[in-house]
Every structure is written in C-alpha cells, then in structure tokens.
Scaffold this motif. Sequence first.
Motif, PDB file in Angstrom:
ATOM      1  N   HIS A  82       0.817  -1.207   0.000  1.00  0.00           N
ATOM      2  CA  HIS A  82       0.000   0.000   0.000  1.00  0.00           C
ATOM      3  C   HIS A  82       0.853   1.260   0.000  1.00  0.00           C
ATOM      4  CE1 HIS A  82      -3.993  -2.017   1.506  1.00  0.00           C
ATOM      5  NE2 HIS A  82      -3.525  -2.540   0.384  1.00  0.00           N
ATOM      6  N   ASP A  83       1.983   1.244   0.728  1.00  0.00           N
ATOM      7  CA  ASP A  83       2.896   2.400   0.717  1.00  0.00           C
ATOM      8  C   ASP A  83       3.418   2.667  -0.689  1.00  0.00           C
ATOM      9  OD1 ASP A  83       2.557   2.741   3.394  1.00  0.00           O
ATOM     10  OD2 ASP A  83       4.589   2.174   3.985  1.00  0.00           O
ATOM     11  N   ASP A  84       3.783   1.605  -1.388  1.00  0.00           N
ATOM     12  CA  ASP A  84       4.338   1.767  -2.742  1.00  0.00           C
ATOM     13  C   ASP A  84       3.312   2.412  -3.680  1.00  0.00           C
ATOM     14  OD1 ASP A  84       6.787   0.708  -2.042  1.00  0.00           O
ATOM     15  OD2 ASP A  84       6.310  -1.318  -2.727  1.00  0.00           O
ATOM     16  N   ILE A  85       2.047   2.059  -3.510  1.00  0.00           N
ATOM     17  CA  ILE A  85       0.999   2.685  -4.318  1.00  0.00           C
ATOM     18  C   ILE A  85       0.917   4.179  -3.998  1.00  0.00           C
ATOM     19  CG2 ILE A  85      -1.483   2.781  -4.780  1.00  0.00           C
ATOM     20  CD1 ILE A  85      -1.559  -0.235  -4.040  1.00  0.00           C
ATOM     21  N   VAL A  98       4.352  -4.203  -6.720  1.00  0.00           N
ATOM     22  CA  VAL A  98       3.178  -4.988  -7.090  1.00  0.00           C
ATOM     23  C   VAL A  98       2.281  -4.232  -8.064  1.00  0.00           C
ATOM     24  CG1 VAL A  98       1.086  -6.109  -6.220  1.00  0.00           C
ATOM     25  CG2 VAL A  98       3.230  -6.312  -4.943  1.00  0.00           C
ATOM     26  N   HIS A  99       2.042  -2.946  -7.800  1.00  0.00           N
ATOM     27  CA  HIS A  99       1.108  -2.205  -8.649  1.00  0.00           C
ATOM     28  C   HIS A  99       1.663  -1.927 -10.035  1.00  0.00           C
ATOM     29  CE1 HIS A  99       3.524   1.129  -6.989  1.00  0.00           C
ATOM     30  NE2 HIS A  99       3.197   1.786  -8.079  1.00  0.00           N
ATOM     31  N   GLU A 104      -3.063  -1.014  -9.888  1.00  0.00           N
ATOM     32  CA  GLU A 104      -3.331  -0.522  -8.540  1.00  0.00           C
ATOM     33  C   GLU A 104      -4.496  -1.246  -7.853  1.00  0.00           C
ATOM     34  OE1 GLU A 104      -3.525   3.680  -8.030  1.00  0.00           O
ATOM     35  OE2 GLU A 104      -1.485   4.012  -8.764  1.00  0.00           O
ATOM     36  N   PRO A 105      -5.616  -1.479  -8.538  1.00  0.00           N
ATOM     37  CA  PRO A 105      -6.697  -2.211  -7.854  1.00  0.00           C
ATOM     38  C   PRO A 105      -6.260  -3.599  -7.384  1.00  0.00           C
ATOM     39  CG  PRO A 105      -7.556  -1.097  -9.791  1.00  0.00           C
ATOM     40  CD  PRO A 105      -6.062  -0.976  -9.863  1.00  0.00           C
ATOM     41  N   ALA A 110      -4.312  -7.234  -3.101  1.00  0.00           N
ATOM     42  CA  ALA A 110      -3.216  -8.111  -2.665  1.00  0.00           C
ATOM     43  C   ALA A 110      -2.773  -7.750  -1.253  1.00  0.00           C
ATOM     44  CB  ALA A 110      -2.040  -7.997  -3.634  1.00  0.00           C
ATOM     45  N   GLY A 111      -2.679  -6.451  -0.981  1.00  0.00           N
ATOM     46  CA  GLY A 111      -2.356  -6.028   0.379  1.00  0.00           C
ATOM     47  C   GLY A 111      -3.433  -6.450   1.359  1.00  0.00           C
TER      48      GLY A 111
END
Length: 321
Positions: A82-85, A98-99, A104-105, A110-111
Amino acid sequence: MTTLNDYLEKNADRIDRVIHRYFGAVHGDLFRASAHLLLAGGKRLRPAVVILAADAVKKGASDDLLPAALALELTHNFTLIHDDIMDGDVTRRGVPTVHTVWDEPTAILAGDVLYAKAFEFICLADAKEIAKVRATRMLARTCAEICEGQSLDMAFEKRDDVSETEYLDMVGKKTGVLYGASAAIGGILAGANPIQADALYQFGVNSGVAFQIQDDLIDLVADTAKSGKDRASDIREGKQTLIAIKARERGIDLASYRRELTGAEIDGLIARLEDAGILDEVRAAAVERAAAAKGALGVLPDSEEKRLLAEIADYFITRGN
C-alpha cells in the motif's frame, strides 16, 4: 556464542521456507500479487523479534509460534504494498512493485489479502486460546495505528511547522508499533506476564523509532549502491524527517533542495548539516531510543535471546554506517 548476523541469516532462512510452503505455489493473479514481495526476500526482522521475544520468556517456545512470526511479516508486507501505491514507487527489494507488475486495484486487494492472512496465521500458532485472543487484539490495534502513522506522514509533507514531538509520534505509529507488536505478541503467546509483555512492547516501539531515525540518516548519507535508495530522496520530496525539523530549528531552509540534486550538492548539504551539529543530534536521538529499548528488557531473565534482542536495538542504529 551465536552472533546476531548468524542468527538473523538462519532465522530468515527458516521464515523463507515457511513462506515458500504457504505462498510459493499460489494460483491466480491476486494471490501471485500478494506473494510477490514476500518471495522477493528480506531480512525478516519482525519475525526474528517475535521468535526471540518468545524464547526470552520461555526457552523453546518459538517452535510452536512460527505461524505467528509469519503473521508479522505478512502485516509488514501488506503495508509495503500500500505504501508503494501511495508513494508511486516502482521498485522494492530489487523487484518491480506490485502495482507496476499488475495494477493498482489488484495491488490494493493483494495487500488486503495479506492483512487478512496475518490474522489467520496468528490463530494457527500453538498457544493458549486466551493468549491468541490477546495477540489478535494487539495486531488489530497495531494495524490501525500504522494507518494513522502513514496518514500523518502524508499530511506532514504539506506542512513546514512539524515539531519533533509530532514527528516522534508519527514514526512511533508508522514504524515503532509493528516492532512493539512483534515483541509483545511473541511474549504473550509464550506465556509472558503483563509486566513482561508491556516491557517487550516498549522494547519494540523504541527500537522501531530508532530504526526509522537511522533510516532517515541512511537516506541522506549512505551510498546508493550500499543502501539501495536514492540519496537525499527525503529532502527532495520535502519529507518532515528529524533531520529536516532540526535543520529548520537552526535556520537552515531545505526548501531549495526540493529538486534533482547532484552528488556534489548532496555532499555540500551533508557538510553543512554536520557543521551545524544537526546530524550528530539526530544520531544521538536514535542512540537514546535504542538505549530505552534495551533498558526495557531488564524485567526479563538473562538469556542468549535477551542478549540478541539488545543487539538488534544496536543493529538498528548502526546499519548503513
């Protein structure tokens, strides 16, 4: 006598084997996305704290608590996705975030999968039911505090009057509480009494704050090849770190550095901050927190695990040097 490095390497191998057992052959984009960063490696510091805390309370207790140790790693990885997003980061642990691999969705979901799985794995620990209830409640509270800390961190980027007290509160929630939960949950599941559990929590929170302060220093002064981070990225992005706060208090305006910087400009800034005594003050703040963490361990009986916990606090403030 086991060295901390040897212990951490062996523990990481053990946790990696557990991760591969549960996440190494998942199917479907969502579950592959949730396993992506887990399978990319890491030092597995939070599981190490869970296991050491458990064994410091009761020798050998951690043999039944590996699922709980994994739960704290799952929680950590959920926050990273989530931080990376939110930060728009494109790499993490040497692999694409991951995103960027999916979208992003999918990354958000995934998080969320890891968040849910963390509670499942706490319940898989071989411990008394009442202890698992206490551990689950602590993990839930911790996740809410991490979200609050991340929210504060983002809000601080829009301000130029953040105080040292506000900063320490923010990093205590964003980073400290997960180490606090790691230590306390390990102790609780091993049968710690309330005094021991609270002491382990204070150890973890103070260690985590020291870790984050050192991380701020690494961002500025460590070589990119060594740290894996872009030098001075916090300065460029206007992050309200302890370095920035103390610089402002000394009349040093870092706003002019919110742009792409050359190596020479970064070196000049470091020299300026060193000459003003700012970096020494920041280092001293990290040392103070590590000392508080080690002091909290005084309620535990002497053991190799207690020694290694204390060494982790020291490691948190010397890494990157």
